[in-house]
Design a protein around this motif. Structure first.
Motif, short mmCIF file in Angstrom:
data_model
loop_
_atom_site.label_atom_id
_atom_site.label_comp_id
_atom_site.label_asym_id
_atom_site.label_seq_id
_atom_site.Cartn_x
_atom_site.Cartn_y
_atom_site.Cartn_z
N ASN A 1 0.75 -1.20 0.13
CA ASN A 1 0.04 -0.10 0.08
C ASN A 1 0.66 1.36 -0.09
OD1 ASN A 1 -2.78 -1.36 0.27
ND2 ASN A 1 -2.00 -1.80 2.34
N PRO A 2 0.86 2.22 -1.03
CA PRO A 2 1.40 3.32 -1.11
C PRO A 2 1.05 4.37 0.15
CG PRO A 2 0.05 3.35 -2.81
CD PRO A 2 -0.28 1.90 -2.14
N VAL A 3 1.98 5.08 0.48
CA VAL A 3 1.57 6.23 1.67
C VAL A 3 1.87 7.59 0.77
CG1 VAL A 3 2.42 5.00 3.38
CG2 VAL A 3 4.16 6.29 2.22
N GLU A 4 0.90 8.55 1.11
CA GLU A 4 0.80 9.83 0.35
C GLU A 4 1.92 10.92 1.29
OE1 GLU A 4 -2.85 11.47 -0.72
OE2 GLU A 4 -3.27 9.53 -1.59
N THR A 5 2.55 11.69 0.62
CA THR A 5 3.27 12.57 1.07
C THR A 5 3.38 14.08 0.64
OG1 THR A 5 5.05 11.07 1.68
CG2 THR A 5 5.89 13.13 1.77
#
Length: 324
Positions: free
Chosen positions: A296-300
């Motif tokens: 799962n990607p994380v947003e930054t």
């Protein structure tokens, strides 16, 4: 020296530091990490807000000298509270009382007088209790009079480590991607072009890739020497801990030029960057994932500042984490 007097002196040496310690000691505040790099003369100023990054604190770690001058007595800072009645009158009254009790009572007894006459040891205990009560009242009064909201601070971490131990930030991606022109409150004084903004996106992806490969030569091509030193330090720290940071599947979501300006022959552009990526920490020996989610990607969202000299390419010169 009489035995009773020895007992009194020993009691004073044990009790006095405890009674007064809470007034005289301030625990040191340890902080690590922080936003880092240089924004030229604006290094220690908060960047202009954008819709992508409404607020970002100034750079905390920089080799740029801080030329911001503190307020002088003739020009008091607005952040400093006005002297209260307590500090001007009550503080002096209680300070005199406590000082009199200490020097005429406790220390006087240590040198052969004081705490004598009526009460003896009972007077000693009573005066200690009285001093303690005055100190407690003073502390309570100050805590009510001088309470101020504490500024929340957040600090940037080098590439891709923002997702560790936390979920992705809540965000609805815009219909169109790409870096937009300066926001409503910012000023683009140099007139950044579509080519410039495409370069900023390219540097974002190239930087993440170089950091993942631990490619110091690649970092030197993309950043200022100051940023190379900070990033190399982070890579060395990871290696010491037996870890390796991997960032993959990076997708740029949105961006805005917060502000752009010129200082002499050098241009600066601070850009709000919003992206998502798979961000994990692997064990260097086994390859096992120790931090992060490989699925799962994380947003930054961060503010990146780029700089260039006349006729030279853009280089990354600062990274700042935005407030949550």
């Amino acid at each position: 020296m009489p035995k009773l007097r020895l007992i009194h002196v020993a009691s004073i040496l044990l009790i006095l530091p405890t009674a007064l310690g809470s007034v005289s000691l301030n625990p040191a505040e340890a902080r690590s990490g922080g936003s880092f790099g240089s924004r030229g003369s604006r290094t220690f100023q908060a960047p202009a807000p954008t819709t992508t990054a409404p607020y970002t604190a100034p750079v905390k770690r920089s080799m740029t000298p801080n030329t911001v001058q503190p307020a002088t007595p003739s020009q008091p800072s607005l952040a400093q509270p006005r002297p209260s009645f307590w500090s001007r009158f009550g503080g002096g009254l209680v300070g005199g009382l406590v000082g009199g009790l200490l020097f005429n009572g406790i220390f006087g007894m240590m040198f052969g007088h004081g705490f004598g006459g009526m009460g003896g040891g009972l007077s000693f205990i009573f005066q200690l209790l009285l001093i303690g009560g005055i100190v407690i009242l003073a502390m309570r009064f100050f805590s009510r009079s001088n309470t101020a909201p504490t500024e929340a601070r957040s600090f940037a971490t080098p590439f891709g480590q923002q997702g560790f131990g936390a979920g992705a930030q809540a965000y609805s991606p815009p219909a169109a991607t790409g870096i937009g022109a300066s926001g409503a409150t910012g000023a683009d004084e140099i007139g950044t072009t579509d080519t410039d903004r495409s370069t900023f996106e390219r540097i974002l992806a190239a930087m993440q890739a170089a950091f993942t490969r631990e490619d110091h030569q690649g970092l030197r091509r993309l950043t200022t020497p100051e940023m190379v030193s900070y990033l190399s330090e982070e890579l060395a720290d990871n290696a010491t801990k037996g870890l390796k940071n991997e960032v993959s599947n990076l997708q740029f979501l949105n961006g805005e030029v917060a502000e752009a300006w010129r200082e002499g022959m050098r241009d600066y552009a601070t850009v709000a960057m919003h992206w998502s990526a798979i961000d994990v920490m692997r064990n260097r020996q086994t390859g096992a994932i120790e931090k992060g989610d490989p699925n799962n990607p994380v947003e930054t969202t961060e503010l990146w500042t780029f700089t260039r000299e006349a006729g030279q390419p853009w280089l990354l010169s600062a990274i700042q984490e935005t407030a949550n």
